[in-house]
Motif scaffolding. Structure first.
Motif, short mmCIF file in Angstrom:
data_model
loop_
_atom_site.label_atom_id
_atom_site.label_comp_id
_atom_site.label_asym_id
_atom_site.label_seq_id
_atom_site.Cartn_x
_atom_site.Cartn_y
_atom_site.Cartn_z
N GLU A 210 0.82 -1.20 0.00
CA GLU A 210 0.00 0.00 0.00
C GLU A 210 0.85 1.24 0.00
N ILE A 235 -3.62 3.88 -0.48
CA ILE A 235 -3.96 3.29 -1.78
C ILE A 235 -3.23 1.95 -1.91
N GLN A 236 -4.00 0.93 -2.21
CA GLN A 236 -3.40 -0.39 -2.36
C GLN A 236 -2.85 -0.52 -3.78
N ILE A 237 -1.60 -0.92 -3.89
CA ILE A 237 -1.07 -1.08 -5.25
C ILE A 237 -0.83 -2.55 -5.59
N ALA A 238 -0.84 -3.40 -4.58
CA ALA A 238 -0.70 -4.81 -4.88
C ALA A 238 -1.54 -5.59 -3.89
N GLU A 239 -2.14 -6.64 -4.40
CA GLU A 239 -3.01 -7.44 -3.55
C GLU A 239 -2.65 -8.90 -3.77
N GLY A 240 -2.39 -9.59 -2.69
CA GLY A 240 -2.08 -11.00 -2.81
C GLY A 240 -0.60 -11.22 -3.11
N ASP A 241 -0.31 -12.49 -3.34
CA ASP A 241 1.08 -12.87 -3.53
C ASP A 241 1.50 -12.52 -4.95
N VAL A 242 2.07 -11.35 -5.11
CA VAL A 242 2.37 -10.89 -6.47
C VAL A 242 3.55 -11.66 -7.04
N CYS A 243 3.62 -11.59 -8.32
CA CYS A 243 4.68 -12.29 -9.03
C CYS A 243 6.03 -11.70 -8.66
N HIS A 244 6.96 -12.54 -8.34
CA HIS A 244 8.28 -12.04 -7.95
C HIS A 244 9.04 -11.59 -9.18
N LEU A 246 8.65 -8.94 -10.85
CA LEU A 246 7.86 -8.14 -11.79
C LEU A 246 7.66 -6.75 -11.17
N ILE A 248 5.99 -3.62 -10.11
CA ILE A 248 4.62 -3.17 -9.88
C ILE A 248 4.64 -1.65 -9.84
#
Lengths: 297, 972
Positions: A210, A235-244, A246, A248
């Motif tokens: 966030e 503000i959330q910019i990533a949710e969950g286990d994002v791709c390593h 990569l 964002i």
């Protein structure tokens, strides 16, 4: 008998700059002719300061509100006592935005302890039997563009367990490596905050990343000064286990009214910071703080 | 009235014919056609000419109303005008500035060849279903402890207070709906869609936004993952609604002049404006929306809602859409769940295609990002989730296919070849991921895939079996090859390679799904030999355990595909495996349907007569199958259509000059199709035609052999007719067959036919059902009898029976028949019998059959014969007069008048009015018919004119006396 009183500014976005003329109309709508004892119009710009209960005691906070600072003020008598005909009446008006002496028109800002607000107020005095009518209308002042060229000053960051301060048990922390950059910490207020964050690796899956926009308001007073940091938005910019691996994007629009160019005066200060908050799946919270300098070009 | 003495008028048919012929004027065929609208401008001379021709004279008097159909199409019809317009537009891709402009425009537009989203929508909803319980979790209030939404404060004071009220109203009204079935879920979402519209209509924009945000939040929930694609479809519907509402609202805020101008050009809310046209208020409102959305906390709602109103960027600046698309594409990288991300990408691509189809870059970016995150699918978090939800990997992978296919479809749409090649290379790099490969094959142009079919096969072979079964991949490849042809030289290898894999598929269902697709490729490119092999393979796979029972739709589709490519039935039936393949359809309804489709193709494409024993046998078999499906419960319509199909086949059978073979075919067909009457009728007609054909070949004089053959034909008809249940088909067939027999000089057969017809006359019911309605049979019967009487003129009397045996027989039957009460039908028959008797008493008959001696030759005008005829006439007239009297008593004067007039007409035409009694009778009849004034004056006048005209003929002078005594009652 119903009367409505309204103030309409010419500009749809209600944004004005110093030296410009605030123009608009007073709109009066009544079914029958209306007797009144005079219509007046006033414009005022105020900085109101409040001390937080954290810095001083509760009571002091209540009593010791610092006296508001008036930035601009003017009055016009629109109409002498008389009659307004039935139907819709529009009375145009204009206020020049000129300060007296060496005062500066600060930019409109709605904060928690500092508020900078500009209003136009229309009053209609009426006979004893009828209530007086009044109407407020806020307009927005943007300060003059900065003359000096803005240097973006980008910043790179790397977050690992080792870079963290203010933790209790470093040994319990899972391993992770997060890198990224902000394109600018000297930001133009009308343009978004941008950058990138890359999760290179992380033992524990990430729950969320966030962006937390924080205002830091400082009020000077007799006993010294009070400095408070509060959240404006998250503000959330990533949710969950994002791709390593990569990138964002970091992207945040500075909200209007709640942000203004960083302001430093003798009596108060308004500054902004952004926190990059990384929440891990085991609810570890990792925060990286970046002070921002906002300006208008 | 005393008995009249009938005397027939002597007739000289030759001379009469001569007189009737007007001089022959050649018809100008260039000008005249019976179906052409008749122009009143045609002059009298023309009219004379027309009488000479065969056209009906009644049409000439019509005032020629213009044909409504052709007048409608006068000028160009609107549809073809459009077509013409577009046709003239498209090919203008050539030189010059104009051409380029047009091409640019074309690039922007999404053509009809782009399969639109709504088409996919239903398919996804039907495919991804679940029986698990679902839940909806909505937080309608603002989250407590969260800073108040800053964006909302940018709006006016009024809105802010309203917002607060709303918050109060629904603060913490967290609704969690648990245990919803799939249908409930869909209903709930639809309710939300409705309440969104309501909120919008009642100016509660903030509430509307909240609904949308909450809905898009649901998309981050992947519990009950099998349902996710359907959930995506349902929720994006709401987003679409929202996007439309916002856009339309801002549109209406724009200058009214702008709207007006666009209304005249295009439908409203079209895209024909520039940023400069938009006024400040609209811009400000639009900005407000974007600021509001930018401050949405959660990633997914922020992404979806901004995508939903992407189009609104048009109001702000020119490049907004492009920038936003790029930004949103990058933003999706933040979504951790690969499935959620894939669908978000699909949504973005969809919106991108709708709003700005020319911006291909973000589409490609989306796809490359998707490839980049592909490793996640096999990641740990996904695996855990699947274990938790007890979903198998293959099933999980299929959840991706709609999203990926859609993205690829968007990319592949009118994409240049190199781009597609690049895509393929990238897929290859990713270790030939099967899921991806599948989507590539489905989304890319069939021509593209077909051209690289060999490469694809190699790639399919290399991919790992895990997760995605290969037969699905071959299925997708087959689908492309069914539409486009691979290079000639590779075709056989492709088929071999593919079939090698297909034939190894264990599950019959999977096998047949795949095989069905490849049948088309085989049919398209190969001969019957290969198709036969394929059929054999399918039979081999589907026969064990009666697996075919579950695969009827696919097997039917196989047949359909073969039929579209093989129209030559001799080739088709020479495939050894075709009929055994048909045997797999063991469920009656399906088998009949298959036979039906074969028959339909046969009727459509078999243009030449056939005598090929292979075709005949196979078709007979198929037709027999259809025929045997008829039972007591079969609907009338069903029977009719089956009969039509069988008739269609029978009509195509011809053995040329081998008439006997043809007859024996008819015998066989009769035995086979005995339950379908229309077929039997057709067979009888066919045999009759055969007899006439024989006569034509023998030029009218039969040899012994042909004579016995035509007798055999007659026997066939004679035997077959009684098995028909419809009395009128029996009657008319008896008559027709009798005529044919007569024409072929089979006198005793003809006699038998006619006798049979007479003998079944009493069986005719008084009412028959015509098209489901009960109607009186009287008019049919009268028609038939008139026709029959006309035939009787040429039938010679049987030597063993008395004079006029058949005529008497018929009249007796008529006498005994129970006519409807109160009907004149019997008398009408009598009246129509009089002309026959009159014709029979002529020296030379009006017509005769070559090589058959009619009564004229048999009796040669024997006075005894004539007096017999006259006696018969007297009896008839007596009967008629009795009836007239009875009518007079019953006050049925109108019917009496009409009958009297028709009898008068007969007397006039056929009676010898020199005879005083007859002429007196005629005058009486005339008076009777005019007595009550029911007679139409026009007809009376014309009759008088006719008599006057006749009176001028030689031998007819006596008529002028008669005419003196005929008064026009109505005129006095």
């Amino acid at each position: 008998m119903s009367v409505t009183l309204d103030i309409r500014l010419k500009r749809a976005n209600k944004v004005y700059h110093e030296g410009e003329v605030v123009a608009g109309v007073i709109v009066l709508v009544c079914k029958e002719p209306l007797q009144h004892h005079g219509i007046s119009l006033s414009m005022e710009g105020l900085v109101s300061l409040q001390l937080s209960s954290k810095s001083v005691g509760v009571f002091e906070a209540f009593y010791n509100s610092v006296k508001p600072i008036q930035l601009i003020s003017s009055n016009i008598e629109v109409a002498k006592a008389g009659k307004v005909p039935g139907g819709k009446t529009e009375i145009p008006f204009e206020f020049p935005l000129h300060t007296k002496g060496n005062k500066v028109l600060y930019e409109t800002y709605h904060g928690v302890f500092v508020n900078i607000q500009y209003t136009i107020r229309c009053d209609m005095k009426r006979s004893l039997l009828a209530k007086d009518l009044s109407r407020n209308c806020e307009f927005i002042v943007h300060c003059q563009p900065q003359k000096v060229k803005v240097v973006p000053t980008p910043v790179n960051f790397t977050i690992t367990p080792d870079t963290l301060q203010n933790i209790r048990e470093r040994s319990l922390l899972p391993k992770f490596l997060i890198r990224g950059h902000l394109d600018a910490t000297n930001c133009v207020i009308s343009q978004p905050l941008t950058g990138e964050v890359v999760v290179e690796n992380s033992d524990v899956p990430i729950k969320s990343i966030e962006l937390q926009l924080v205002r830091v308001e400082t009020c000077g007073c007799a006993e010294g000064y009070a400095r408070d940091a509060t959240e404006i938005q998250n503000i959330q910019i990533a949710e969950g286990d994002v791709c390593h691996g990569l990138a964002i994007p970091i992207y945040m629009v500075f909200p209007r009214l709640f942000t203004c160019p960083t302001l430093e005066t003798t009596n108060f200060k308004v500054e902004f910071e952004v926190n990059i908050v990384i929440v891990l799946h085991d609810d570890h919270l990792i925060t990286e703080n970046f002070p921002l300098k906002l300006c208008r070009v | 009235m005393a008995a009249v003495q009938w005397r027939s008028r002597g007739r000289n048919y030759e001379a009469e014919l001569q007189r009737c012929h007007p001089e022959v004027v050649p018809v100008d065929f260039g000008d005249y056609h019976p179906l052409k609208p008749i122009m009143v401008t045609d002059t009298k001379t023309r009219r004379g000419a027309r009488k000479g021709s065969t056209s009906s004279s009644s049409s000439s008097s019509s005032s020629a109303p213009p044909d409504p159909l052709s007048s409608m199409l006068d000028g160009t019809d609107p549809l073809s005008m459009f077509a013409a317009a577009s046709a003239s537009e498209t090919p203008a891709m050539s030189h010059s500035d104009l051409g380029r402009k047009r091409r640019e425009k074309e690039d922007e537009l999404v053509g009809p060849d782009f399969e639109p989203w709504p088409a996919k929508r239903g398919e996804i909803l039907a495919r991804f279903t679940t029986t698990e319980k679902l839940s909806i979790n909505l937080f309608m209030g603002s989250d407590k402890g969260k800073a108040p939404g800053p964006g909302s404060s940018a709006v006016s004071e009024k809105v802010r207070t309203r917002l607060e009220e709303l918050d109060d109203l629904e603060e913490g009204s967290q609704r969690e709906l648990l245990n919803l079935s799939q249908q409930d879920y869909a209903n709930r979402i639809e309710e939300l869609n409705q309440s969104l519209k309501e909120a919008w209509a009642s100016d509660q924009k903030v509430k509307a936004l909240k609904i949308v945000i909450q809905c898009s939040k649901l998309l981050s929930d992947t519990s009950v993952i099998q349902f996710y694609p359907s959930k995506f479809v349902l929720i994006t519907d709401i987003l679409d609604t929202f996007g439309r509402l916002v856009y339309d609202r801002i549109w209406t805020m724009c200058d009214t002049a702008l709207i007006r101008c666009s209304v005249t050009w295009r439908p409203p809310s079209s895209d024909s404006f520039t940023v400069e046209d938009v006024n400040d208020t609209a811009k400000e409102t639009c900005l407000n929306w974007f600021f509001k959305i930018a401050s949405i906390r959660e990633l997914l709602p922020r992404l979806y809602v901004e995508a939903a109103i992407l189009k609104c960027n048009r109001f702000l600046n020119k490049t907004g859409i492009q920038e936003t698309l790029t930004r949103l594409t990058a933003m999706i990288r933040g979504i951790g769940d690969p499935l959620v991300a894939a669908y978000a990408r699909a949504y973005l691509c969809r919106i991108g295609m709708e709003v700005a189809p020319h911006l291909k870059d973000s589409l490609n970016c989306n796809f490359f990002d998707l490839l980049g995150t592909f490793q996640q699918i096999s990641g740990e978090s996904v695996r855990n989730q699947l274990v938790q939800q007890r979903v198998e990997v293959p099933e999980y992978l299929t959840l991706y296919s709609p999203a990926i296919s859609w993205i690829l479809q968007c990319i592949a749409y009118r994409a240049p070849e190199p781009l597609l090649t690049e895509m393929m290379e990238r897929c290859k790099k990713l270790g030939n991921n099967a899921l991806l490969l599948n989507s590539v094959m489905r989304a890319f142009r069939p021509e593209f895939v077909a051209a690289r079919a060999t490469d694809f096969i190699a790639m399919i072979k290399e991919c790992d079996e895990a997760g995605f079964p290969k037969h699905l991949l071959f299925g997708s490849l087959g689908r492309s090859l069914a539409c486009a042809d691979p290079p000639e030289s590779e075709r056989l290898t492709i088929l071999n390679e593919a079939w090698k894999v297909i034939t190894k598929v264990r599950s019959p269902q999977d096998y047949v799904n795949c095989a069905e697709i490849w049948v088309e490729f085989t049919c398209r490119n190969f001969t019957k030999r290969e198709v036969n092999t394929v059929l054999a393979d399918i039979i081999k796979h589907m026969t064990p355990d009666r697996a075919f029972e579950d695969a009827y739709p696919q097997l039917q589709s196989v047949i359909r595909k073969i039929l579209t490519y093989f129209h030559d039935f001799s080739v088709l039936f020479s495939m050894e495996r075709f009929l055994p393949f048909l045997d797999m359809f063991q469920k009656d309804s399906v088998r009949v349907e298959v036979c039906r489709s074969i028959m339909e193709v046969f009727i459509k494409h078999q243009v030449e007569f056939t005598r090929d024993p292979v075709i005949l046998n196979a078709m007979l078999h198929i037709c027999k199958t259809m025929h045997d499906s008829v039972n007591a419960l079969t609907l009338e319509d069903e029977k009719r259509s089956l009969a039509l199909l069988i008739i269609g086949f029978i009509r195509m059978v011809s053995f040329g000059r081998d008439f006997e073979q043809q007859l024996s075919f008819c015998v066989e067909a009769r035995a086979t199709f005995c339950n379908l009457e229309p077929v039997l009728v057709q067979l009888i007609h066919m045999v009759n035609q055969l007899a006439m054909e024989t006569r034509r070949v023998m030029r009218g004089s039969h040899s012994r052999k042909t004579a016995s053959f035509v007798r055999a034909c007659a026997a066939y008809s004679y035997i077959t007719i009684p098995s028909l249940s419809s009395i009128f088909s029996r009657l008319s067939l008896y008559l027709l067959s009798g005529q044919v027999a007569l024409a072929n000089q089979c006198l005793s057969q003809a006699d038998a036919f006619l006798k049979a017809a007479v003998s079944i006359l009493p069986e005719v019911p008084r009412s028959i059902s015509v098209e489901g309605k009960l109607r009186s049979s009287e008019s049919f019967l009268l028609d038939f009898i008139s026709n029959f009487l006309a035939t009787l003129l040429v039938v010679p009397d049987h030597p063993e029976h008395g004079v006029l045996y058949l005529v008497r027989g018929l009249l007796n039957m008529v006498q005994d028949y129970t006519w409807e009460d109160n009907s004149d039908a019997k008398v009408r028959v009598y009246i129509s019998a009089l002309p026959l008797l009159a014709a029979m008493s002529q020296e030379t008959y009006l017509y005769s059959i070559p090589k058959v001696d009619s009564n004229e030759t048999l009796y040669g005008g024997d006075p005894k014969f004539l007096s017999e005829l006259n006696k018969l006439c007297d009896t008839l007239i007596g009967q008629i007069l009795d009836h007239l009297k009875a009518l007079g008593r019953d006050e049925n004067t109108r019917r009496q008048g009409a009958l009297a007039f028709s009898l008068f007409a007969v007397l006039l035409a056929h009676g010898d009015l020199r005879n005083n009694k007859l002429s007196q009778l005629a005058i009486n009849l005339w008076n009777l018919s005019h007595k009550h004034g029911y007679c139409e004056t026009r007809i009376s006048v014309r009759t008088l004119d006719y008599i006057k005209h006749q009176a001028q003929q030689p031998d007819m002078a006596h008529l002028s006396d008669t005419i003196q005594r005929l008064a026009l009652q109505s005129r006095t």
